[in-house]
Design an enzyme around this catalytic site. Structure first.
Site, PDB file in Angstrom:
ATOM      1  CB  CYS A 188      -0.898  -0.004   1.229  1.00 13.05           C
ATOM      2  SG  CYS A 188      -1.871   1.507   1.429  1.00 13.05           S
ATOM      3  CB  CYS A 191      -0.511   2.543   5.728  1.00 14.85           C
ATOM      4  SG  CYS A 191      -1.167   0.936   5.208  1.00 14.85           S
ATOM      5  CB  CYS A 208      -4.626  -1.201   2.258  1.00 12.03           C
ATOM      6  SG  CYS A 208      -3.357  -1.176   3.552  1.00 12.03           S
ATOM      7  CB  CYS A 211      -4.719   2.342   5.745  1.00 11.35           C
ATOM      8  SG  CYS A 211      -4.315   2.302   3.975  1.00 11.35           S
ATOM      9  CG  ASP A 327      19.514  -2.654 -15.360  1.00  9.78           C
ATOM     10  OD1 ASP A 327      19.681  -3.837 -15.732  1.00  9.78           O
ATOM     11  OD2 ASP A 327      19.333  -2.328 -14.182  1.00  9.78           O
TER      12      ASP A 327
END
Length: 403
Positions: A188, A191, A208, A211, A327
């Site tokens: 999340c 949070c 989530c 939260c 990369d």
């Protein structure tokens, strides 16, 4: 003067075969007038489209849908930074509307300059690991950009990063556009708790566990080949572009156009007319074979490309130049197992990096020195080509396609 200079330099670039002129004209004009993007945007209703994947196609679809109302300026070739925006607006002349694809890193700058009426946000995922921000940092950048903006946002309800970024805006239209690539949104952004999902990928309900962040109820959704509008009306989408992801992009386009008063029944036929987007998707005949070119720049894009491609001979081409990112370790984020049951050819400057990765997934392959050799090695009448950015442009030039 700056506008005329942009047009002239762009035309010269095209005439001399150095490029499509979608960047160089704007770059020079901005040197002359740094505020040119703001000046050219004034007096237009502007739509910005941003994402890690799908923004070029969604921009094209949105411009087509909004074209019901009148002329639309747009950066058709995908030049999605300010120089490209300046070139597109200067080339188009005074139009009432503009639909601009925006690189996700440049959304703050372009939002400040263009003062858009609508911003469409599709997705966020890892991209160009050598220089791009972490996904959570990009989500935070978007969130701060949108905070206290008086703008209508059309956002993907299925991507937690997008939802968190867009949730600071009062006026949001949520679209269930799906999310096949999940590996950048298990945590999340509010949070740090875990994201729990229920249902199949691409249509899952998520929340989530710590939260209150959760998937908002979508206003628009995709049901197979049908887009369901907020009033419950169902509109069948018959695109010439392949894949569920492009039907989802069409749903975003219809939601944006509806904010301007365009009825889906008027916009849908325009979407069906689009055969290709900046060289992607269209079948090209070459040496008796039908060839389709797909662009895939990052793990999420490759996942979607595998879903779009027919199960036939497939040529994969990988470079690692500046526009691609140097990369290539991102190849290990891609699951190549869907290719096991088809003939696979590989080429490009970093073909053997790709070959090692395919070996890990147990995918047999044949190396070919060039695209032309790949065409010659194809058995049957169909070849699917999946390439990252500069490899895509090389093959597109070889096919002599400009769409």
């Amino acid at each position: 003067m700056a506008t005329s200079l942009s047009r002239g330099i762009g035309a010269l670039s095209r005439a001399t075969g150095r490029g499509d002129g979608s960047v160089i004209g704007g770059r020079v004009a901005l040197r002359l007038d740094p505020d040119l993007l703001a000046s050219l945007s004034a007096g237009r209703d502007v739509v910005l489209v941003s994402a890690t994947n799908g923004k070029t196609t969604t921009t094209r679809l949105t411009a087509a849908a909004l074209g019901v109302l009148g002329p639309v300026a747009s950066n058709t070739f995908g030049a999605n930074m300010p120089a490209g925006h300046v070139s597109a607006l200067a080339q188009a002349g005074p139009t009432p509307y503009a639909v601009l694809e925006v690189d996700e890193h440049y959304l703050p700058h372009v939002t400040a300059a263009t003062k858009p009426r609508v911003i469409a946000l599709l997705n966020l995922s890892r991209d160009q690991l050598d220089r791009a921000k972490e996904v959570a940092l990009l989500a935070a950048l978007w969130r701060e950009t949108l905070r206290e903006q008086r703008v209508h946002v059309v956002a993907n309800a299925d991507d937690p990063m997008v939802v968190w970024a867009a949730s600071v805006v009062e006026d949001v239209c949520w679209v269930a556009a799906g999310q096949r690539w999940l590996d950048d949104s298990w945590v999340c952004p509010e949070c740090g708790g875990g994201i729990r999902r229920e249902g199949s990928p691409g249509g899952a309900v998520w929340e989530c566990v710590t939260c209150g962040l959760r998937r908002p109820e979508p206003h628009w959704r995709l049901d197979g080949d049908t887009v369901v509008a907020p009033d419950g009306a169902r509109h069948r989408i018959e695109l010439r572009l392949p894949g569920r992801v492009n039907r989802a992009n069409a749903a975003i386009a219809l939601a944006v156009a509806a904010h301007f008063g365009v009825r889906p029944t008027d916009a849908v036929p325009r979407l069906a007319q689009i055969r290709s987007v900046a060289g992607r998707y269209t079948l090209v005949e070459r040496d008796g074979r039908a060839i389709r070119l797909l662009l895939a720049k990052n793990p999420a894009g490759w996942l979607e490309a595998f879903e779009m491609a027919d199960p036939t001979t497939t040529l994969l081409s990988i470079n690692a130049r500046a526009p691609d990112g140097f990369d290539t370790s991102w190849l290990y984020d891609v699951d190549f197992s869907p290719l096991r049951d088809r003939p696979v050819l590989i080429t490009g400057e970093r073909a053997f990096d790709l070959g090692v990765r395919l070996g890990v997934n147990g995918v047999p392959f044949t190396h070919v020195p060039s695209f032309a050799d790949g065409v010659a090695a194809t058995r049957g009448r169909r070849l699917e080509v999946i390439a990252n950015y500069t490899a895509f442009q090389q093959i597109r030039a070889e096919l002599d396609r400009v769409d």
